[in-house]
Motif scaffolding. Structure first.
Motif, PDB file in Angstrom:
ATOM      1  N   UNK A  48       0.834  -1.210   0.000  1.00 15.07           N
ATOM      2  CA  UNK A  48       0.000   0.000   0.000  1.00 15.07           C
ATOM      3  C   UNK A  48       0.866   1.255   0.000  1.00 15.07           C
ATOM      4  N   UNK A  49       1.915   1.222   0.808  1.00 18.97           N
ATOM      5  CA  UNK A  49       2.763   2.408   0.959  1.00 18.97           C
ATOM      6  C   UNK A  49       3.654   2.601  -0.248  1.00 18.97           C
ATOM      7  N   UNK A  50       4.036   1.491  -0.878  1.00 22.63           N
ATOM      8  CA  UNK A  50       4.774   1.595  -2.125  1.00 22.63           C
ATOM      9  C   UNK A  50       3.867   2.241  -3.177  1.00 22.63           C
ATOM     10  N   UNK A  51       2.600   1.830  -3.181  1.00 25.78           N
ATOM     11  CA  UNK A  51       1.633   2.404  -4.137  1.00 25.78           C
ATOM     12  C   UNK A  51       1.462   3.906  -3.888  1.00 25.78           C
ATOM     13  N   UNK A  52       1.313   4.294  -2.632  1.00 27.29           N
ATOM     14  CA  UNK A  52       1.141   5.718  -2.299  1.00 27.29           C
ATOM     15  C   UNK A  52       2.406   6.483  -2.702  1.00 27.29           C
ATOM     16  N   UNK A  53       3.565   5.909  -2.386  1.00 26.19           N
ATOM     17  CA  UNK A  53       4.845   6.535  -2.712  1.00 26.19           C
ATOM     18  C   UNK A  53       4.938   6.774  -4.225  1.00 26.19           C
ATOM     19  N   UNK A  54       4.496   5.810  -5.006  1.00 25.37           N
ATOM     20  CA  UNK A  54       4.538   5.947  -6.468  1.00 25.37           C
ATOM     21  C   UNK A  54       3.529   6.981  -6.948  1.00 25.37           C
ATOM     22  N   UNK A  55       2.329   6.950  -6.361  1.00 30.97           N
ATOM     23  CA  UNK A  55       1.285   7.906  -6.767  1.00 30.97           C
ATOM     24  C   UNK A  55       1.678   9.334  -6.391  1.00 30.97           C
TER      25      UNK A  55
END
Ligand code: NAD
Ligand code: MG
Length: 386
Positions: free
Chosen positions: A151-158
């Motif tokens: 989830x945090x990797x996704x947020x970091x990318x977004x």
């Protein structure tokens, strides 16, 4: 130059995936250190295969057996809980992937941040309980924190689509676990096997139980608060049973940016190692036409109390997230050992939070003291020796 990687907790679910990722990456990345708590057979196998400079066994009772297994092998063996800290401080280590389970990973995560290392964080508990301390030390010593949690990797990318000041909210997705749609009543007689049967992710036992209580999502809300330096009021949880949309960021203009992928930790592990680059990897490509439909719903706060508590403890700060986490870790151990029921996990967590006098956490000792208090409180309540 090749990046020297230490994997703390290399025998676990994340650790084993990380080794597959590193093998797939080939030149440019090499394993410098591996560690395990008690799975010394697997650690010995990994040592022979990846030839790290250092290996550490944190449970002293298993050290002798490990030495026998590696008889004649030239690798420096470190022993005991403090060995992780010594390992991450070595000059040979450029990147630390912390994949141990629980608050036990805190001292080594702080040491990695203090020595300015690149720190890939799968082990979410340290950020959830000591996020302020860990992010401050990382900032002061030039350590880059990279999320591994999907989830945090996704947020970091977004987040790379706009500025931090332009973020309206962060939407963390979660599968809902094996008991999605259940009532509080339904949860009363679930078994350990049912709770370990996660619908979309293959993970270690502790996080799998946390996914069933939604404690995992609760810890992730607090983790996101510190990783992205936002108030918890800007973080929402969205249940998404297919685990394809790993999280989303809504910007002030109304644009919502998401990151999608198969539910496979290899992708976020790899991104944390190769960032800011993207390289071809071992993850299966996403075929949305084969998935067809994606669903989203609100979580049920009455059934899954952990989420409501997460917002309370995040607002309260100080030692309250420490107690929240330590009580849960001890309760989950008892549940996995068949000593308590599934619903008792959250009852014990709430009991500890009610009894605890919140104090500030200025240093590691403040955190460790509150952590020990909560573990003893749970054991005392269950009539176990403390
Ligand atoms: P796991 O139980 O499979 O593995 C844990 C690892 O930590 C093992 O190598 C074990 O030897 C080691 N370990 C256990 N107790 C220890 C202790 N007291 N001191 C030092 N080392 C110890 O766990 P996992 O599923 O790989 O999860 C690891 C961390 O990553 C957790 O914090 C979890 O929340 C997080 N995480 C896991 C996943 C996943 O898919 N498994 C996804 C996101 C985040
Ligand atoms: Mg996660």
């Amino acid at each position: 130059m090749s990046q020297g990687i230490a994997i703390l907790g290399s025998t676990g679910s994340i650790g084993r995936n990380a080794l597959r990722v590193i093998s797939g990456l080939g030149a440019g990345y090499h394993v410098v250190g591996l560690t395990a708590h008690s799975s010394v057979e697997l650690l010995a196998e990994q040592t022979r295969r990846y030839r790290p400079q250092f290996v550490a066994v944190t449970d002293c009772d298993y050290a002798e057996r490990f030495r026998e297994l590696l008889d004649g092998w030239e690798t420096e063996i470190l022993v005991g809980p403090e060995s992780l800290t010594a390992l991450v401080e070595s000059d040979a280590v450029d990147t630390v992937l912390t994949a141990v389970v629980g608050a036990a990973g805190l001292p080594s995560a702080l040491a990695a941040a203090r020595s300015g290392k690149r720190l890939a964080i799968a082990n979410k508990e340290p950020l959830a309980i000591a996020g302020e301390l860990l992010t401050r030390i990382a900032r002061d010593h030039g350590s880059t924190l990279l999320p591994v949690d999907s989830e945090h990797s996704a947020v970091f990318q977004a987040m790379q689509s706009g500025r931090a000041s332009e973020v309206r909210k962060i939407l963390l997705t979660g599968s809902g676990g094996p008991f999605r749609g259940a009532t509080r009543r339904d949860l009363e007689d679930v078994t350990v096997e049912e709770a370990l049967d996660h619908p979309t992710w293959q993970m270690g036992p502790k996080i799998t139980i946390d996914s069933a209580t939604l404690m995992n999502k609760a810890l992730e809300v607090i983790e996101a608060r510190w990783l992205f330096d936002v108030s918890v009021d800007k973080i929402e949880v969205l249940i998404h049973p297919e685990s394809i949309v790993h999280s989303l960021v809504e910007f002030v203009d109304g644009s919502v940016i998401a990151q999608l992928g198969e539910p496979d930790m290899c992708l976020p592990i790899q991104y944390a190692l190769t960032y800011p680059r993207r390289v071809a990897g071992i993850s299966k490509p996403l075929r949305l036409e084969e998935i067809g439909r994606l669903h989203f719903e609100r979580p049920e706060p009455e059934t899954f109390r952990a989420l409501t508590l997460a917002y309370d403890v995040a607002r309260m700060g100080g030692t309250s997230p420490v107690v929240f986490n330590a009580a849960n870790e001890t309760a989950v151990e008892n549940f996995l050992a068949g000593q308590i029921s599934f619903v008792q996990i959250m009852e014990l967590v709430e009991h500890c939070l009610d009894k605890h006098d919140v104090r500030p956490t200025a240093c590691l000792d403040d955190v460790l003291e509150a952590d020990a208090w909560a573990r003893e409180e749970v054991k005392g309540r269950l009539g176990q020796e403390v």
